[in-house]
Enzyme design. Structure first.
Site, PDB file in Angstrom:
ATOM      1  N   TYR A 161     -45.804 -53.974  24.937  1.00 36.71           N
ATOM      2  CA  TYR A 161     -46.639 -53.203  25.858  1.00 36.71           C
ATOM      3  C   TYR A 161     -48.114 -53.504  25.572  1.00 36.71           C
ATOM      4  O   TYR A 161     -48.481 -53.885  24.456  1.00 36.71           O
ATOM      5  CB  TYR A 161     -46.357 -51.712  25.733  1.00 36.71           C
ATOM      6  CG  TYR A 161     -44.927 -51.353  26.092  1.00 36.71           C
ATOM      7  CD1 TYR A 161     -44.444 -51.530  27.392  1.00 36.71           C
ATOM      8  CD2 TYR A 161     -44.041 -50.860  25.130  1.00 36.71           C
ATOM      9  CE1 TYR A 161     -43.141 -51.212  27.716  1.00 36.71           C
ATOM     10  CE2 TYR A 161     -42.726 -50.547  25.453  1.00 36.71           C
ATOM     11  CZ  TYR A 161     -42.290 -50.724  26.742  1.00 36.71           C
ATOM     12  OH  TYR A 161     -40.984 -50.428  27.072  1.00 36.71           O
ATOM     13  N   THR A 238     -43.585 -35.519  17.752  1.00 39.72           N
ATOM     14  CA  THR A 238     -43.536 -34.126  17.319  1.00 39.72           C
ATOM     15  C   THR A 238     -44.714 -33.328  17.853  1.00 39.72           C
ATOM     16  O   THR A 238     -44.963 -32.213  17.410  1.00 39.72           O
ATOM     17  CB  THR A 238     -43.499 -34.042  15.778  1.00 39.72           C
ATOM     18  OG1 THR A 238     -44.685 -34.648  15.248  1.00 39.72           O
ATOM     19  CG2 THR A 238     -42.274 -34.765  15.232  1.00 39.72           C
TER      20      THR A 238
END
Length: 294
Positions: A161, A238
């Protein structure tokens, strides 16, 4: 040593830097703007993260409690680490409202991780830290129900990417190598932790800000290689947006940290309201496969 700052310029920099407060894990502009509001994104209102981003209630969320008896033995290729021993141009220590980040800046020759459960090359991006107010909590992951006082997460993104932002919401976009720490007074301390903690006294006096170190050190000091003794599973960031495209690699053999080094982390947010525990609670495993390499 830190680069010297004019006191007025220093305070002005930190005040203005809060206008571009880093929110680690966020890439969408509109979402980032909403999360940058202090009352919306906080470790004090984790139960409201779903209202900020629905992905935070998905079925592949992290962190988790790793039950070693339920892991599956696996043989993966050896890790290949490239350019981890190269010194960056500079290293920035960023104190956000709820997070601490180390961001090395490279002109080229970025550190690349390949192997293990990673079938594609992943570029190193930054390191984040999670700790708590006492020695029996602080880490995000747990091993057999046991928490640790500190967890360091080395965040990488898929090198196929164009950017970290693009990888955040792309398949197999992120890989995070996690290191757990135990208090050990017999150790002489961790050199990399000592280096990044040098500006902590300065950073503790302001709510948010960024310091550029004038001593460069290779990221390998902070993120040593893992040859074995790790577990891996598919999970999420998270932090919001809680993207479920993360390959986690958790070293289950703890590293050592002195009590003095640990207390420096806790004192970093000891001003004003303070930050007591900057970790996300454990999430449901939901029968995910967790693989172990011994």
């Amino acid at each position: 040593m830190l680069k010297k700052f004019n006191s007025f310029a220093f305070l002005f920099y930190f005040i203005t830097s809060s206008l571009k407060e880093p929110v680690f894990g966020i890439d969408d502009d509109s979402e980032s703007r909403s999360l940058m509001k202090l009352h919306q994104y906080s470790y004090r209102n984790i139960d409201k993260w779903y209202s900020i981003n629905h992905r935070c209630s998905g079925g592949l969320q992290s962190p988790i409690d790793i039950n070693m008896r339920q892991t599956k033995k696996e043989i993966f290729p050896k890790f290949t680490r490239t350019n981890y021993f190269i010194k960056p141009l500079t290293t920035k220590i960023t104190k956000g409202k709820f997070n601490l980040m180390v961001l090395p800046i490279y002109e080229q020759d970025y550190p690349i991780l390949l192997g293990g459960p990673l079938e594609e090359p992943y570029r190193f991006n930054h390191v984040v830290f999670h700790w708590g107010k006492s020695d029996n909590l602080g880490s995000e992951h747990a091993i057999n129900g046991k928490k640790f006082p500190l967890e360091i997460q080395a965040v990488h993104y898929n090198d196929n990417y164009d950017s970290y932002s693009e990888a955040l919401n792309s398949p197999n976009g992120i890989a995070i190598v996690s290191y757990l720490f135990n208090i050990n007074e017999k150790t002489t301390g961790d050199l990399a932790l000592d280096l990044i903690q040098k500006p902590f006294e300065m950073l503790a006096s302001v709510p948010t800000g960024e310091v550029e170190l004038d001593y460069a050190f290779p990221i390998s000091l902070l993120t040593p290689p893992i040859y074995k003794r790790y577990v891996t599973y598919n999970g999420s960031l998270t932090l919001p947006p809680c993207s479920e495209n993360v390959i986690w690699i958790v070293n289950y053999k703890p590293r050592s940290i002195t009590m003095l080094e640990m207390e420096k982390f806790r004192m970093l947010y000891n001003n004003s309201e303070g930050l007591i525990n900057n970790f996300r609670p454990l999430q449901m495993t939901n029968q995910r496969d967790i693989y172990i390499v011994k």
